[in-house]
Enzyme design. Structure first.
Site, PDB file in Angstrom:
ATOM      1  N   HIS A   1      -2.440  -0.716 -11.592  1.00 14.17           N
ATOM      2  CA  HIS A   1      -3.293  -0.385 -10.449  1.00 14.17           C
ATOM      3  C   HIS A   1      -4.501  -1.304 -10.507  1.00 14.17           C
ATOM      4  CE1 HIS A   1      -5.900   1.977  -7.777  1.00 14.17           C
ATOM      5  NE2 HIS A   1      -4.798   2.554  -7.344  1.00 14.17           N
TER       6      HIS A   1
ATOM      7  N   ASP B   1       2.110   6.463  -7.316  1.00 16.52           N
ATOM      8  CA  ASP B   1       3.362   6.280  -6.575  1.00 16.52           C
ATOM      9  C   ASP B   1       4.570   6.559  -7.454  1.00 16.52           C
ATOM     10  OD1 ASP B   1       1.980   5.239  -4.272  1.00 16.52           O
ATOM     11  OD2 ASP B   1       1.611   3.451  -5.473  1.00 16.52           O
TER      12      ASP B   1
ATOM     13  N   HIS C   1       0.867  -1.188   0.000  1.00 17.18           N
ATOM     14  CA  HIS C   1       0.000   0.000   0.000  1.00 17.18           C
ATOM     15  C   HIS C   1       0.904   1.238   0.000  1.00 17.18           C
ATOM     16  CE1 HIS C   1      -3.360   2.525   0.558  1.00 17.18           C
ATOM     17  NE2 HIS C   1      -3.828   2.129   1.719  1.00 17.18           N
TER      18      HIS C   1
END
Lengths: 389, 389
Positions: free
Chosen positions: B275, B326, B235
């Protein structure tokens, strides 16, 4: 502000009721039959003929221990049960300011700093991680009882009592909280209560532990989530509230008017009755009722049991509702002379065995737990810069 | 041991993938279109034309603030932003022994002890609780940045820098971490990065916060669960790992061989791509790419951006995968001179705004979140007493 799109109310049952969130081989709740198994074994013989340590072994290793295996587990737990002194240093400034559950949550979170195996669980192979996880689980399981007992005593301005290597987890806990070793019958019944609370499918705190663990967060992070979740009044707080209710009733002849007054209110509910999953009597309540009665004979104090029995009969008659596990654990703990403040932390001590089993199970076959939300808000709102608002 | 019943493997997609777990009006992820809205507003203008404080106001009050409303929110945040001294006392023994995320989790858990509104949220009416929750949310939101920054500095043996009342949350954070106030362009882009990470449907940490809150546990318990969940490497740890990858690559001409080597391995995956929800490019990555480029012009340091661009092109060409949030937050934070160790805690500072909104939304229309497990273990195993094993 006008809504350009109508919100879509959810058609799903809310709270994931009846939704399967994943696989587990730890416990199964048969809601219609009022039956509960751990690893395939009925809970009744586990509670009445095995110790809590045997139950822990069963949950973690998928088998009842041989005498040698039980000795080995006990030795590991005894070796780990002393809390690092730094953990008390961390928690002391919070004592008297925070609830026991808040202290316990913070303490478990903090203990990760003094567990050198935690860092090693990251970026390693599955087998090594499983071994390290088991070591961490034993350490945390060994310490959670002494942590709760110590925090309870500190909160009363008393000295922390160190756990003894010669007592069971149940015996040690009662000795640390009350200041002297319990009678055999007290220990046996408290031990059984720990077994009965050890696991219960994907209950809210266990599920929280798994959601946390599924990001590959470590055991301490997952158990910290579980404790925080158990602390809510709809979950672990129930038996404490049952006890407060019993204390408020106080006398046997106040039971009927007390219940009738609650039920006369719109939406009035008596604490400790009904369960989302069980449609008949919670099997843990059945065992605990027997134990509460037996404890009454041992201690000579039947007050809480008598009030509970009468309350149960009256609620059953009026509403057709069955008592749940919280209902009879309250009178068992109350008859053991335990403070209602410590009831939910005791639940955590017991359920830690299940939480740890679930975290290890999740880590062993992991997938991120990431559901979807049903969006019921507006869409296509147009941005207005600050100077035009 | 023989299994009397065959286990039933789950037919459900695991990890609750695609399963709706409840209603929310906070954010919606359009996975197919690569679109994200907060309260109905596209994230692009929010990130590029509004401040993070405006985003917080939007999430909590369901409207963009007027100038007066924004001033009021800023004043409330500024008034609350100093961390109680006792919290540092609690955390100090852990510094140097625990990761920043473990410290942050423990710190938020501990802060509940010095928030007198928490106890009052229990057993009160819905309206009073909503008011108290908003006060607690402001306090926690105001303190989480200073807490992260202070813990980071303590870990490096440096003195904690107090937050200033005249800086934005983004400016304050950079000033506290780096020791001097940032350039305007640095502040603007860091502010936008905070907005872009603020909310994202029922992601794992947000969902954990809701599972905890749904037992009526308080805000601190819920945010503690969220932080522990974000700390897992699947995460919040992702942008740190992207940065470690960029550092490992080091030079522009090492990009192609590095990627090819990873992709040649069975199951080899490059960090920061793909994702679970987005099938096209993550819209946050699109904004961050623009910002990373703009930051490069401002700071004159284009190293991390150049490596990221080349990496993106090569992975897209070889695997058809899109970068996620990210991927570009790593080069933005790296170009701001921030230590990868603080990337996940920054994610927590931003996402706290969404977590708090979700907890308040959950409390306002609550139902226990309690799914079922698909039991795949044995049933009907027969108990054998210890002396017969």
């Amino acid at each position: 502000m006008a809504s350009p799109t109508a919100p879509t109310p959810s058609k799903q049952p809310s709270g994931l009721q009846g939704v399967t969130a994943g696989d587990s081989s730890l416990s199964k709740v048969f809601g219609e039959e009022g039956r509960l198994i751990y690893r395939g074994f009925q809970i009744e013989p586990l509670a009445e003929q095995a110790t809590f340590e045997e139950c822990v072994h069963l949950l973690w290793y998928d088998r009842l221990p041989t005498p040698a295996e039980l000795d080995a587990l006990r030795a590991d737990l005894a070796a780990a049960q002393s809390i690092p002194a730094e953990v008390w240093t961390v928690l002391r400034p919070m004592v008297g300011k925070a609830s026991l559950m808040d202290l316990l949550r913070t303490g478990v979170s903090a203990m990760s700093a003094w567990d050198e195996d935690v860092a090693a669980t990251r970026d390693t192979d599955a087998e090594t991680r499983a071994e390290l996880n088991l070591r961490i689980a034993k350490r945390l399981m060994a310490r959670i009882g002494p942590l709760v007992a110590g925090l309870y005593r500190l909160g009363r301005g008393e000295a922390v009592i160190e756990p003894r290597a010669d007592l069971s987890m149940a015996g040690n806990f009662l000795a640390m909280v009350r200041g002297s070793a319990p009678q055999a019958e007290e220990e046996r019944i408290f031990d059984a209560a720990l077994t009965l609370h050890a696991d219960h499918g994907f209950n809210a705190s266990t599920f929280a532990a798994r959601v946390t663990a599924a990001t590959e967060a470590d055991i301490y992070a997952a158990i910290t989530s579980a404790i925080g979740t158990l602390g809510g009044r709809l979950h672990g707080g129930a038996n404490m509230r049952v006890m407060h209710m019993l204390e408020k009733i106080g006398e046997l002849d106040r039971v009927v008017p007390f219940v009738d007054e609650i039920l006369a209110q719109p939406g009035g509910r008596v604490m400790g009755f009904g369960h989302r999953v069980y449609k008949v009597e919670d099997p843990r309540a059945t065992v605990l009722r027997r134990m509460a009665q037996s404890l009454t004979s041992a201690t000579g104090n039947s007050k809480w049991f008598d009030i509970s029995r009468k309350l149960e009969d009256h609620v059953k008659e009026k509403k057709g509702l069955f008592p749940n596990v919280d209902f009879y654990s309250a009178s068992v703990y109350g008859s053991l002379g335990l403070d209602p403040e410590i009831f939910t932390p005791i639940f955590a001590v017991s359920r830690a065995s299940g939480w740890l089993a679930h975290v290890m199970e999740q880590h062993a076959d992991n997938r991120l737990i990431r559901p979807r939300a049903n969006y019921i808000g507006q869409t296509d709102r147009e941005f207005t810069p600050m100077d035009a608002r």
